[in-house]
Design an enzyme around this catalytic site. Structure first.
Site, PDB file in Angstrom:
ATOM      1  N   ILE A   6       0.849  -1.194   0.000  1.00 49.20           N
ATOM      2  CA  ILE A   6       0.000   0.000   0.000  1.00 49.20           C
ATOM      3  C   ILE A   6       0.880   1.236   0.000  1.00 49.20           C
ATOM      4  O   ILE A   6       1.765   1.369   0.861  1.00 49.20           O
ATOM      5  CB  ILE A   6      -0.904   0.034   1.247  1.00 49.20           C
ATOM      6  CG1 ILE A   6      -1.688  -1.266   1.390  1.00 49.20           C
ATOM      7  CG2 ILE A   6      -1.852   1.235   1.194  1.00 49.20           C
ATOM      8  CD1 ILE A   6      -2.353  -1.427   2.750  1.00 49.20           C
ATOM      9  N   SER A  10       0.390   6.189   5.740  1.00 48.92           N
ATOM     10  CA  SER A  10       0.644   6.810   7.040  1.00 48.92           C
ATOM     11  C   SER A  10      -0.599   7.428   7.670  1.00 48.92           C
ATOM     12  O   SER A  10      -0.634   7.636   8.882  1.00 48.92           O
ATOM     13  CB  SER A  10       1.746   7.872   6.923  1.00 48.92           C
ATOM     14  OG  SER A  10       1.338   8.918   6.056  1.00 48.92           O
ATOM     15  N   ILE A  13      -7.053   7.240   4.244  1.00 51.92           N
ATOM     16  CA  ILE A  13      -7.527   6.042   3.558  1.00 51.92           C
ATOM     17  C   ILE A  13      -6.468   4.946   3.563  1.00 51.92           C
ATOM     18  O   ILE A  13      -6.777   3.775   3.821  1.00 51.92           O
ATOM     19  CB  ILE A  13      -7.940   6.388   2.114  1.00 51.92           C
ATOM     20  CG1 ILE A  13      -9.185   7.294   2.123  1.00 51.92           C
ATOM     21  CG2 ILE A  13      -8.217   5.128   1.304  1.00 51.92           C
ATOM     22  CD1 ILE A  13      -9.551   7.842   0.758  1.00 51.92           C
ATOM     23  N   TYR A 138      -6.666  18.538  -9.103  1.00 53.73           N
ATOM     24  CA  TYR A 138      -6.840  17.201  -8.533  1.00 53.73           C
ATOM     25  C   TYR A 138      -7.670  16.335  -9.482  1.00 53.73           C
ATOM     26  O   TYR A 138      -7.310  15.190  -9.782  1.00 53.73           O
ATOM     27  CB  TYR A 138      -7.520  17.306  -7.175  1.00 53.73           C
ATOM     28  CG  TYR A 138      -7.840  15.983  -6.533  1.00 53.73           C
ATOM     29  CD1 TYR A 138      -6.858  15.256  -5.873  1.00 53.73           C
ATOM     30  CD2 TYR A 138      -9.136  15.467  -6.568  1.00 53.73           C
ATOM     31  CE1 TYR A 138      -7.156  14.046  -5.272  1.00 53.73           C
ATOM     32  CE2 TYR A 138      -9.444  14.256  -5.971  1.00 53.73           C
ATOM     33  CZ  TYR A 138      -8.449  13.542  -5.320  1.00 53.73           C
ATOM     34  OH  TYR A 138      -8.747  12.339  -4.732  1.00 53.73           O
TER      35      TYR A 138
END
Length: 255
Positions: A6, A10, A13, A138
């Site tokens: 993954i 930290s 999600i 984004y």
């Protein structure tokens, strides 16, 4: 059980995905730019991985060993009108959200192809299929990510590699609150930023996304695109039904 790497584990999600997959008994390799932030995660490995740094990716691939599933989650966002957003921010977002994902794919895919099996799961967004004002960069990075993922699905299916795009809407992960805002004093776009909350709609939790991702890992035949939660399903259905000859905005705003 699968060996799952993954990125961006930290917080938010990515952290929730790591916890959920570990709870289900998978071998989880959690990665982040600062691996000390992973210390309390109940996972098998905690590795440094900066998706924008090729040397970091190469080293993480060596340290991780065999990887059955890549969950490409690392990403960021900003708030700014396209008229004045710093182009350096555009470069940073694409390096992280889009090219960073491709960089890690190039690290894991050769071994998957040679084995004849593997999973590539990308954390996208409803904004990979529609746009919101002030979050255009984004959205553009996620549209590009979706193009890469769909291409990978075509190119790699012959080799037994399955590709999925997980598409949440607004998530209560703190990402929106942490986002850098680029507005000048007296900026004419400021009222639009203030109206943005009306467009984001109902939020789901990182744990909601994590459960969907874990179910996707365990699904023998996962779909390419997977909306997460009723708000995302409604938005994407509305987008699909909307005419293509005009910009789509799910909720009209007054600004």
């Amino acid at each position: 059980m699968s060996s799952v790497l993954i990125t961006g584990a930290s917080r938010g999600i990515g952290r929730a995905i790591a916890v959920e997959l570990a709870r289900r008994g998978h071998r989880v390799i959690a990665t982040a730019r600062h691996p000390e932030d992973l210390a309390d995660l109940p996972v098998d490995q905690r590795l440094r991985l900066d998706v924008t740094d090729q040397e970091s990716v190469d080293q993480a691939m060596k340290d991780a060993g065999d990887i059955d599933v890549l969950i490409s989650n690392a990403g960021d966002t900003v708030r700014a009108p396209l008229e004045s957003v710093p182009l350096a921010e555009a470069d940073r977002l694409f390096q992280l959200n889009t090219l960073g994902a491709l960089r890690v794919v190039q690290g894991v895919l050769p071994a998957m192809r040679e084995r004849g099996a593997g999973r590539l799961i990308f954390i996208s967004s409803v904004q990979g299929r529609l746009v919101l004002p002030m979050i255009g960069l984004y959205g553009a990075s996620k549209w590009a990510l979706e193009a890469l993922a769909e291409t990978l699905a075509i190119e790699t299916r012959h080799f037994g590699v399955k590709v999925s795009l997980v598409q949440p809407g607004a998530v209560s992960s703190g990402g929106a609150e942490r986002a850098s805002v680029f507005l000048r004093e007296g900026d004419p776009y400021a009222p639009l930023l203030n109206a943005l909350s009306a467009l984001r709609g109902e939020s789901i939790t990182p744990e909601d996304v994590a459960r969907t991702v874990a179910d996707t890992v365990e699904n023998a035949e996962p779909p390419l695109r997977i909306p997460v939660g009723a708000p995302a399903e409604r938005l994407l259905a509305a987008r699909k039904q909307a005419p293509e000859d005009a910009p789509f905005l799910a909720t009209q705003i007054d600004w």
